[in-house]
Design a protein around this motif. Structure first.
Motif, mmCIF file in Angstrom:
data_model
loop_
_atom_site.group_PDB
_atom_site.id
_atom_site.type_symbol
_atom_site.label_atom_id
_atom_site.label_comp_id
_atom_site.label_asym_id
_atom_site.label_seq_id
_atom_site.Cartn_x
_atom_site.Cartn_y
_atom_site.Cartn_z
ATOM 1 N N ASN A 1 -8.856 3.690 -9.229
ATOM 2 C CA ASN A 1 -9.496 2.792 -8.269
ATOM 3 C C ASN A 1 -9.449 3.325 -6.841
ATOM 4 O O ASN A 1 -10.301 2.993 -6.030
ATOM 5 N N VAL A 2 -8.417 4.091 -6.532
ATOM 6 C CA VAL A 2 -8.184 4.479 -5.139
ATOM 7 C C VAL A 2 -8.432 5.976 -4.983
ATOM 8 O O VAL A 2 -7.996 6.784 -5.808
ATOM 9 N N HIS B 1 -8.741 5.930 3.068
ATOM 10 C CA HIS B 1 -8.759 5.749 1.624
ATOM 11 C C HIS B 1 -9.768 4.674 1.251
ATOM 12 O O HIS B 1 -10.144 3.818 2.071
ATOM 13 N N TYR B 2 -10.205 4.752 0.010
ATOM 14 C CA TYR B 2 -11.069 3.733 -0.581
ATOM 15 C C TYR B 2 -10.296 3.057 -1.702
ATOM 16 O O TYR B 2 -9.714 3.719 -2.551
ATOM 17 N N TYR B 3 -10.290 1.729 -1.692
ATOM 18 C CA TYR B 3 -9.879 0.982 -2.869
ATOM 19 C C TYR B 3 -11.162 0.405 -3.452
ATOM 20 O O TYR B 3 -11.751 -0.507 -2.878
ATOM 21 N N ASP B 4 -11.611 0.991 -4.542
ATOM 22 C CA ASP B 4 -12.922 0.663 -5.088
ATOM 23 C C ASP B 4 -13.959 0.956 -4.001
ATOM 24 O O ASP B 4 -14.061 2.083 -3.546
ATOM 25 N N TYR C 1 -8.277 9.008 -1.794
ATOM 26 C CA TYR C 1 -7.741 9.281 -0.465
ATOM 27 C C TYR C 1 -8.257 10.629 0.032
ATOM 28 O O TYR C 1 -8.479 11.553 -0.753
ATOM 29 N N THR D 1 -6.097 10.729 -5.751
ATOM 30 C CA THR D 1 -6.456 9.456 -6.376
ATOM 31 C C THR D 1 -5.200 8.778 -6.888
ATOM 32 O O THR D 1 -4.193 9.419 -7.171
ATOM 33 N N PHE E 1 0.822 -1.202 0.000
ATOM 34 C CA PHE E 1 0.000 0.000 0.000
ATOM 35 C C PHE E 1 0.853 1.247 0.000
ATOM 36 O O PHE E 1 1.767 1.422 0.777
ATOM 37 N N ASP F 1 -3.888 2.421 -8.596
ATOM 38 C CA ASP F 1 -3.911 1.239 -7.740
ATOM 39 C C ASP F 1 -3.240 1.557 -6.414
ATOM 40 O O ASP F 1 -2.808 2.680 -6.176
ATOM 41 N N LEU F 2 -3.119 0.537 -5.553
ATOM 42 C CA LEU F 2 -2.561 0.745 -4.226
ATOM 43 C C LEU F 2 -1.047 0.666 -4.207
ATOM 44 O O LEU F 2 -0.408 1.251 -3.368
#
Lengths: 114, 116
Positions: free
Chosen positions: B30-31, B48-51, B33, B93, A99, B96-97
């Motif tokens: 996808n992400v 944060h959101y992942y999807d 924050y 944004t 992450f 990906d992570l």
């Protein structure tokens, strides 16, 4: 835990002279390191990043930084300052894998005088 | 141009009055924050959101909540703002992570919140 120390809260230079903003990092893993710039009342913009490829990283607007593992440093430089470079600069570290949580330094305000 | 948009740029609320800050993105990342940046301090990640998966930082106060109704939008809700919540709130944004070569975080211009 990962952390960065920005050694100067303020740096003042004259237009046309070199810029050096210092950053030291602490990381238990292979770090990824970034420099972000923030102009007044604006969001953060990525200047450059190091992710274990070449140790000398070139970024936008003539900035570059060198990753020195022996000194745990990632100093930002520019040969000749412009008035438009006046801003807040953040050195950022994150883990080498997984992450992408950004851990920010406290920032260095760059002042450029005519 | 693809970008991260935050509205409003400046928000004033009263002590204890709920407030919602908005972030939208045209990057199809996808992400998303949310960061809090207090005056003369570094940005601090709130969550944060992942999807649709929500990830809260351990030290984020319960007063702060977030919603992501779809890929493009993410909201920050402050249920009962205190004077100490006055800050710049930054949305970011990433595709990906992880730390792939071109997976940087793109930041919006921020919303400056004032609490009276």
């Amino acid at each position: 835990a990962q952390s960065v120390t920005q050694l100067d809260s303020h740096v003042s230079v004259s237009e046309g002279t070199p810029v050096l903003l210092r950053c030291n990092y602490s990381s238990s893993y292979s770090p990824s390191l970034f420099w972000y710039v923030q102009h007044p009342n604006k969001g953060l913009q990525l200047l450059l990043k190091y992710t274990s490829a070449a140790t000398l990283v070139k970024g936008i607007n003539g900035f570059e930084a060198e990753f020195k593992k022996s000194e745990t440093s990632f100093h930002l430089t520019k040969p000749s300052a412009h008035m438009s470079d006046a801003a807040e600069y953040f050195c950022v570290v994150t883990l080498g894998t997984g992450f992408q949580k950004l851990v920010f330094g406290t920032g260095t305000r760059l002042l450029v005088s005519p | 141009d693809a970008m991260v948009i935050q509205n409003p740029r400046y928000q004033v609320t009263q002590f204890g009055k709920p407030v919602t800050l908005s972030c939208s993105q045209t990057l199809n990342h996808n992400v998303m924050y949310w960061y809090q940046q207090k005056s003369s301090q570094a940005p601090k990640l709130l969550f944060h959101y992942y999807d649709k998966d929500f990830n809260n930082e351990a030290d984020t106060p319960d007063n702060f909540q977030s919603r992501r109704p779809n890929t493009s939008f993410c909201f920050l809700d402050i249920r009962s703002p205190g004077l100490g919540d006055a800050a710049m709130y930054l949305c970011a944004t990433s595709r990906d992570l992880g730390l792939a070569e071109h997976n940087e975080q793109f930041f919006g211009p921020g919303t400056r919140l004032t609490v009276l």
